[in-house]
Design an enzyme around this catalytic site. Structure first.
Site, PDB file in Angstrom:
ATOM      1  N   SER A 251       4.418  -6.091   2.908  1.00 52.60           N
ATOM      2  CA  SER A 251       3.096  -6.003   3.534  1.00 52.60           C
ATOM      3  C   SER A 251       2.026  -6.609   2.620  1.00 52.60           C
ATOM      4  CB  SER A 251       2.796  -4.548   3.897  1.00 52.60           C
ATOM      5  OG  SER A 251       1.601  -4.461   4.637  1.00 52.60           O
ATOM      6  N   LEU A 252       1.121  -5.795   2.072  1.00 61.76           N
ATOM      7  CA  LEU A 252       0.120  -6.284   1.126  1.00 61.76           C
ATOM      8  C   LEU A 252       0.768  -7.108   0.005  1.00 61.76           C
ATOM      9  CD1 LEU A 252      -2.697  -6.165  -0.397  1.00 61.76           C
ATOM     10  CD2 LEU A 252      -1.767  -4.132  -1.497  1.00 61.76           C
TER      11      LEU A 252
ATOM     12  N   GLN B  25       0.838  -1.199   0.000  1.00 61.04           N
ATOM     13  CA  GLN B  25       0.000   0.000   0.000  1.00 61.04           C
ATOM     14  C   GLN B  25       0.877   1.255   0.000  1.00 61.04           C
ATOM     15  OE1 GLN B  25      -3.252  -0.475   2.648  1.00 61.04           O
ATOM     16  NE2 GLN B  25      -3.813   1.673   2.639  1.00 61.04           N
TER      17      GLN B  25
ATOM     18  N   GLN C 150       1.339 -10.448  10.707  1.00 61.80           N
ATOM     19  CA  GLN C 150       1.847  -9.388   9.816  1.00 61.80           C
ATOM     20  C   GLN C 150       1.055  -8.083   9.961  1.00 61.80           C
ATOM     21  OE1 GLN C 150       0.555  -8.545   6.112  1.00 61.80           O
ATOM     22  NE2 GLN C 150       2.406  -9.045   4.974  1.00 61.80           N
TER      23      GLN C 150
ATOM     24  N   HIS D 184       0.735  -1.942  11.014  1.00 62.08           N
ATOM     25  CA  HIS D 184       1.871  -2.733  11.520  1.00 62.08           C
ATOM     26  C   HIS D 184       2.311  -2.333  12.924  1.00 62.08           C
ATOM     27  CE1 HIS D 184       2.064  -4.788   7.757  1.00 62.08           C
ATOM     28  NE2 HIS D 184       2.153  -3.649   7.110  1.00 62.08           N
TER      29      HIS D 184
ATOM     30  N   ARG E 167      -9.214  -7.429   4.499  1.00 64.77           N
ATOM     31  CA  ARG E 167      -8.040  -7.016   5.294  1.00 64.77           C
ATOM     32  C   ARG E 167      -7.976  -5.489   5.386  1.00 64.77           C
ATOM     33  NH1 ARG E 167      -2.506  -5.723   3.843  1.00 64.77           N
ATOM     34  NH2 ARG E 167      -0.965  -6.450   5.359  1.00 64.77           N
TER      35      ARG E 167
END
Length: 316
Positions: free
Chosen positions: A91-92, A11, A249, A200, A116
């Site tokens: 991440s994503l 993202q 995560q 996060h 999510r």
């Protein structure tokens, strides 16, 4: 001959127009966008190609949009016979890696990342949390700032992107205090980021728990291509590790620098960033330089950059 890694952005990489020329030129890319539209009930072509920007920026839209764009580009590369020895995503982007490795289907992944995004956005009310990027300090110095700033609330390291670039996340007052301390310690840059939630960090633990319920309904396979996980910066050994890794995560630090270091140690010397933007390419360049490793870094985000990669004739 060294090894090839496919890496995928997270993202923040999104922009209006991403993926448009792929869809116009390659039927396989078009079909991925159509599949995504059907699965999440969004006109994905309209969202990615026309925006508007504030619609694309909504986390529950951004996440499926980036995943769709990256997978569309990946499928075009695969159709040209290009493959990789290992894969990772920020991440994503880890979800894109897992689709690449056939851990779960694109159909399942695009629905999952929409949820999510929604869970992450809703977990912390607006005005409670934020994130900040700090450049020019090492991990110990950042940790010192974090520990001192904790008297003002929750603040944690969110992303270890590359040497000297770390993102922190948490409650606004605590993040602001850590930014101030980082500047006093001599950070080249310490700025609050324009984000909608404190990603996060432990404030998002509840979002991970909601995500777990969805993950447990999926068909999950053992990875066909080694995937490096964000949470441990290690090779995903079996399908049994997938759910715990993705749940953690959401609220734990993304160990991107460590993940790239592992790939370098495993003999990767060709990195191809697939998807919008070039942020990962610049992180990899910095990490490789610190480790004194010679690497070739390519990115595929439009048809021109795709053609340039084809000309290199990389082989697995």
């Amino acid at each position: 001959m060294g090894k090839i890694a496919f890496v995928f952005p997270g993202q923040g990489a999104q922009y209006v127009g991403m993926g448009k020329d792929f869809v116009e030129n390659f039927p396989v890319a078009k079909s991925i966008f159509e599949e995504a539209s059907d699965e999440v009930n969004i006109d994905m072509k309209k969202l990615c190609f026309e925006g508007p920007d504030d619609e694309l920026m909504k986390t529950e839209n951004t996440q499926p949009a980036i995943l769709t764009t990256s997978i569309a580009m990946l499928k075009v590369l695969e159709n040209e016979g290009l493959n990789c020895h290992m894969t990772a995503g920020l991440s994503l982007g880890e979800y894109t890696s897992l689709v690449k490795s056939n851990v779960f289907s694109f159909k399942d992944a695009v629905k999952l990342v929409k949820k999510r995004g929604k869970y992450m956005q809703e977990e912390v009310p607006m005005g409670i949390g934020t994130m900040a990027a700090i450049l020019g300090l090492n991990r110990d110095q950042i940790q010192l700032c974090i520990e001192k700033a904790r008297q003002y609330g929750i603040v944690e390291a969110a992303n270890y992107n590359s040497p000297g670039q770390i993102v922190i996340s948490g409650e606004i007052k605590a993040v602001e205090a850590a930014v101030k301390m980082a500047a006093e310690l001599g950070a080249k840059k310490a700025v609050i980021l324009p984000v909608s939630a404190p990603f996060h960090c432990s404030l998002l633990k509840g979002a991970g728990e909601k995500l777990q319920q969805d993950l447990e309904l999926l068909k999950i396979n053992d990875p066909e291509v080694p995937v490096i996980t964000n949470v441990e910066a290690s090779i995903l050994s079996s399908k049994l590790k997938v759910i715990p890794s993705l749940v953690q995560q959401v609220s734990k630090s993304v160990l991107w620098e460590d993940s790239v270091s592992l790939m370098l140690d495993e003999g990767v010397d060709n990195f191809i960033e697939i998807g919008p933007g070039k942020a990962l390419s610049s992180f990899i360049k910095r990490i490789a330089k610190t480790k004194e490793k010679k690497v070739n870094i390519y990115n595929v985000e439009d048809v021109n950059s795709f053609k340039q990669v084809l000309q290199v004739k990389l082989e697995v």
